[in-house]
Design a protein around this motif. Structure first.
Motif, short mmCIF file in Angstrom:
data_model
loop_
_atom_site.label_atom_id
_atom_site.label_comp_id
_atom_site.label_asym_id
_atom_site.label_seq_id
_atom_site.Cartn_x
_atom_site.Cartn_y
_atom_site.Cartn_z
N THR A 60 0.82 -1.22 0.00
CA THR A 60 0.00 0.00 0.00
C THR A 60 0.85 1.25 0.00
O THR A 60 0.31 2.36 0.02
CB THR A 60 -0.91 0.02 1.23
N SER A 61 2.15 1.10 -0.04
CA SER A 61 3.04 2.26 -0.05
C SER A 61 3.19 2.76 -1.48
O SER A 61 2.21 3.12 -2.12
CB SER A 61 4.38 1.89 0.58
N CYS A 62 4.37 2.77 -2.05
CA CYS A 62 4.60 3.41 -3.34
C CYS A 62 4.10 2.56 -4.51
O CYS A 62 3.68 1.42 -4.34
CB CYS A 62 6.08 3.73 -3.52
N SER A 161 -7.73 9.07 -2.32
CA SER A 161 -6.37 9.30 -1.84
C SER A 161 -5.28 8.69 -2.71
O SER A 161 -4.14 9.10 -2.64
CB SER A 161 -6.21 8.72 -0.43
N ARG A 163 -4.86 5.07 -2.84
CA ARG A 163 -4.58 3.69 -2.41
C ARG A 163 -5.72 2.73 -2.74
O ARG A 163 -5.53 1.52 -2.74
CB ARG A 163 -4.29 3.61 -0.92
N SER A 187 -5.27 12.43 -5.10
CA SER A 187 -3.95 12.88 -4.64
C SER A 187 -3.02 13.21 -5.79
O SER A 187 -2.03 13.91 -5.61
CB SER A 187 -3.32 11.81 -3.74
N HIS A 414 1.71 7.18 -4.35
CA HIS A 414 0.79 6.24 -3.72
C HIS A 414 0.48 5.07 -4.64
O HIS A 414 0.45 5.20 -5.85
CB HIS A 414 -0.49 6.97 -3.32
N SER A 415 0.20 3.92 -4.04
CA SER A 415 0.25 2.64 -4.73
C SER A 415 -0.66 2.50 -5.94
O SER A 415 -0.33 1.77 -6.86
CB SER A 415 -0.07 1.52 -3.74
N GLY A 473 -6.94 8.83 2.77
CA GLY A 473 -6.16 10.05 2.74
C GLY A 473 -6.30 10.91 3.99
O GLY A 473 -7.02 10.59 4.93
N ASN A 665 3.95 10.01 2.65
CA ASN A 665 2.98 11.09 2.48
C ASN A 665 2.73 11.76 3.84
O ASN A 665 3.67 12.22 4.47
CB ASN A 665 1.71 10.58 1.81
#
Length: 767
Positions: A60-62, A161, A163, A187, A414-415, A473, A665
């Motif tokens: 769920t990160s980058c 957001s 994700r 985002s 974001h992922s 988010g 973030n």
């Protein structure tokens, strides 16, 4: 590695710094620290072992790629932190909210809010007691739906957001349009909207042209404004491999970032035991914030000078004339701009010497295949469009777009932020096949453009926006003009927050406010037809399936898709083609809808989504099909050499907002910015020693940063500690989101309205 720092600004023992490489034991210690803090569930090791692999769950990160042949542990420090953050054993229950009022929680720090753990129950804000109180899902859906039906749909914002899965994003966008608006900011509006606007204009495709395989074949990589070590650490593996086979990396960034200096692979026992790091950047140029236009134009100027000289002497030149003639438009105008721009002007605007730019250009000319990498250091400027246009020009000179081992490669954050746009999260109607959607679902979607992030904020400030629904988010914390926005936010009639953990946006409420807790991506999503998979798209336009297996943090949690469908059922009129219950019960049906709406890219989606390495959506510019106004790739000619959009003057600095390696973030994992040697605080202002002396400042002194935009507004952040650091002259550094109050809402890229957070005009005052 060569660099172009002023020797007077190189760090000494009094300047915070980190002597180790990126990766290595430091990375493992960073993960261990989160393990100790969060005390995650016992299944965490199995979850991390499956992360970013076929049949596993996607980080769920980058948005970095999930390779077809993964490492044994295909996660980085930040990715592990994100997963452990989700799998925490801590719970933020109704009891917590009964103990703490919203007014009290507003005084808590970001870290302290999220460290309370996973949200467990749907909650309603009670303004009479100033507390969140528990509610049932049926109560929440009915009340929110009834409120939305009373409002003009065009006064409502549906924010995403970055994700949420493709399936959830598709239904969220459908919900918005059936309801009656295109107000779908996400985002991307805050970070990479400049990319989609600029690349669409100059190459006819809104995203990068590279795939992960290109990094196995490139001869040189040029980096601009992207901090790989903190923001996408798994990228360090292909960078290390590229360097070892002879690829040269040239970096342009205002600050020295450890991940682009040296790296030790934590999965390589020999490197870990020996401590021998791989030097990543062949050259490192500390360009002035906003100086990339001048730096790239300077390299292009020298390349064209060399081309002319070689043609005179040998009959063959440097640039690819055949490619330029066949595939591009506007070259002659750009060439004239390069020829007529003085070197003195170029040097003054980028803060680099002519010699440094010539050295970088020689690397480019010696390389057959070149990749251009960039991040928010290019996009978040008033003239961010021109930044990306110039980098495109640079690549076009030698035909470095549209062939293997070369291309444009923005690195997304974001992922699934790129994927959300792909399936309809867009305020611009030209980006969405509205006629197809109308035929699919039997309704007439609104045809006027909706609001982006800046326009939504303007609407909240002037009172025309009445409600805000947030799919993940921390919007209020991430936007410019935070103090002014927080005050106006509370005048809205309705706010709805879908989230996994508590953050500050959940405490700045409208008159009616709801907090709806959702499953994390690593958790098991059981619906009527069994365990559900979801999909997302990476920065290289590849789509992957993700399957969570961990038990949910609470039996009361619902999936993001189920929450969106539940809200839609209670808000929009019944329609036999809107099968919210069936779609919730079987996500494969939603993927069939995506494949129908976006057939060319998502055909056979259910069959292809579990392919190793994901399936590729394709990119027209990669095939040298230019979907531009001219039918060719466009050279752009800048009218300026600084991207900041404001003039320099005495006492004015350019503020660069930064992330630490202990955050993602707005999520703050801790107070250790290990790579910069800053520990225990985020309230700092980074400034080089020469500028400190000139301003009469001393290390450790408390100061305020004051907004220096020419609009008369009072913007300030106080209580910052002066911290000597290697920054270019005239430039300061400080952390996002703490310094967001200094960013004017109107200070954004002129074409995309992306906030210009990498060159904010400020001055310093002693506290």
């Amino acid at each position: 590695m060569s660099d172009t720092r002023d020797p007077a600004n190189k760090h000494d023992d009094d300047m915070p710094h980190y002597d180790g490489p990126a990766g290595g034991w430091g990375s493992l210690k960073g993960i261990a620290k989160i393990l100790g803090t969060e005390k995650p569930s016992p299944g965490m090791f199995e979850t991390l072992q499956r992360q970013n692999k076929t049949g596993g769950h996607m980080c769920t990160s980058c948005a970095w790629a999930k390779p077809a042949k993964p490492h044994p542990f295909e996660f980085c420090e930040n990715g592990a932190k994100a997963t452990l953050w989700e799998l925490t054993s801590k719970r933020c229950t109704p009891q917590f909210f009964s103990t703490h009022s919203v007014s009290e929680l507003r005084r808590w720090k970001d870290y302290d809010l999220e460290i309370e753990g996973r949200l467990t129950h749907p909650m309603r804000y009670d303004p009479e007691t100033d507390h969140y109180v528990p509610a049932s899902w049926d109560e929440a859906f009915r009340a929110i739906g009834a409120h939305l039906k009373k409002l003009d749909p065009k006064s409502v914002i549906f924010y995403a957001s970055g994700r949420a899965s493709l399936e959830t994003s598709y239904l969220y966008a459908l919900f918005a349009r059936v309801y009656g608006h295109n107000n779908l900011p996400d985002s991307s509006n805050m970070c990479h909207e400049t990319t989609s606007v600029a690349l669409t204009k100059v190459i006819g495709a809104p995203v990068g042209t590279c795939t992960l395989d290109d990094f196995e074949h490139c001869d040189a990589i040029f980096f601009f404004g992207q901090n790989t070590g903190s923001n996408s650490p798994r990228f360090l593996h292909p960078l290390q491999a590229a360097v070892k086979r002879g690829c040269r990396i040239v970096t342009f960034n205002p600050l020295k970032e450890k991940g682009l200096e040296e790296f030790v692979d934590p999965q390589n026992p020999v490197q870990m035991l020996s401590g021998k790091a791989t030097e990543i950047s062949y050259q490192y140029h500390q360009v002035k914030a906003g100086g990339d236009i001048a730096a790239i134009l300077g390299m292009c100027k020298f390349i064209l000078e060399c081309d002319a000289a070689r043609r005179r002497n040998t009959g063959s030149g440097v640039i690819d004339e055949d490619f330029i003639a066949e595939h591009t438009h506007g070259f002659d105008e750009f060439k004239a701009k390069c020829e007529t721009t003085d070197w003195d002007e170029i040097e003054a605007n980028c803060g680099l010497s002519r010699t440094a730019l010539m050295d970088a250009a020689r690397v480019y000319m010696d390389a057959e295949k070149v990749i251009g990498i960039y991040g928010m250091g290019l996009t978040q400027h008033v003239h961010g469009f021109e930044n990306i246009g110039l980098l495109t020009n640079f690549l076009l000179l030698r035909g470095n777009i549209g062939r293997p081992g070369a291309g444009m490669s923005p690195v997304r954050g974001h992922s699934n932020v790129q994927g959300q746009r792909t399936v309809g999260i867009a305020e611009k109607t030209k980006l969405v096949p509205l006629d197809t959607i109308a035929a699919q679902f039997g309704f007439e979607p609104p045809r006027e453009d909706g609001m982006n992030t800046v326009e939504a904020c303007e609407g909240i400030l002037d009172g025309s926006v009445k409600a805000f629904v947030s799919l993940g988010g921390n919007f209020v914390r991430a936007i410019p003009e935070r103090e002014k926005m927080e005050h106006a936010w509370q005048e809205m009639e309705l706010t709805v927050q879908i989230a996994t953990k508590l953050n500050r946006s959940h405490l700045i409420n409208g008159k009616s406010a709801w907090l709806l807790p959702c499953l994390a991506r690593s958790e098991r999503d059981m619906q009527a037809t069994g365990a559900q998979q979801v999909t997302m798209e990476d920065t290289f336009s590849h789509v992957y399936a993700s399957l969570g297996k961990r038990p949910p943090a609470s039996d009361e949690l619902m999936s993001e898709l189920a929450i969106v469908a539940g809200l839609a059922k209670e808000t929009v009129a019944a329609n036999p083609k809107l099968k919210w219950d069936a779609w919730t019960g079987d996500y494969a049906l939603v993927r069939d809808l995506i494949a129908e709406t976006y057939h060319d890219e998502f055909y056979d989606m259910n069959e292809r989504m579990n392919e190793a390495g994901g399936f590729y959506r394709g990119n027209s510019a990669r095939e040298r099909i230019w979907k531009t106004a001219s039918g060719r790739a466009e050279f752009t000619t800048p009218a300026m050499l600084s991207a900041t959009g404001v003039e320099d003057r005495e006492g004015r600095f350019r503020l660069i907002t930064l992330r630490s390696n202990d955050q993602f973030n707005t999520t703050i994992y801790g107070y250790s910015d290990r790579f910069r040697g800053i520990e225990g605080t985020r309230h700092v202002v980074l400034i080089n020693p020469g500028e400190m002396a000139q301003a009469g400042l001393r290390a450790g002194q408390r100061v305020s940063l004051i907004g220096d935009a020419d609009d008369g507004a009072d913007r300030r952040v106080s209580g910052l500690t002066v911290t000597p650091y290697e920054t270019p002259d005239g430039c300061l550094g400080g952390y996002f989101p703490e310094l967001n109050p200094l960013v004017p809402l109107w200070y954004h890229d002129e074409r995309s309205k992306t906030p210009a957070s990498k060159g904010v005009p400020v001055r310093i005052e002693a506290d």
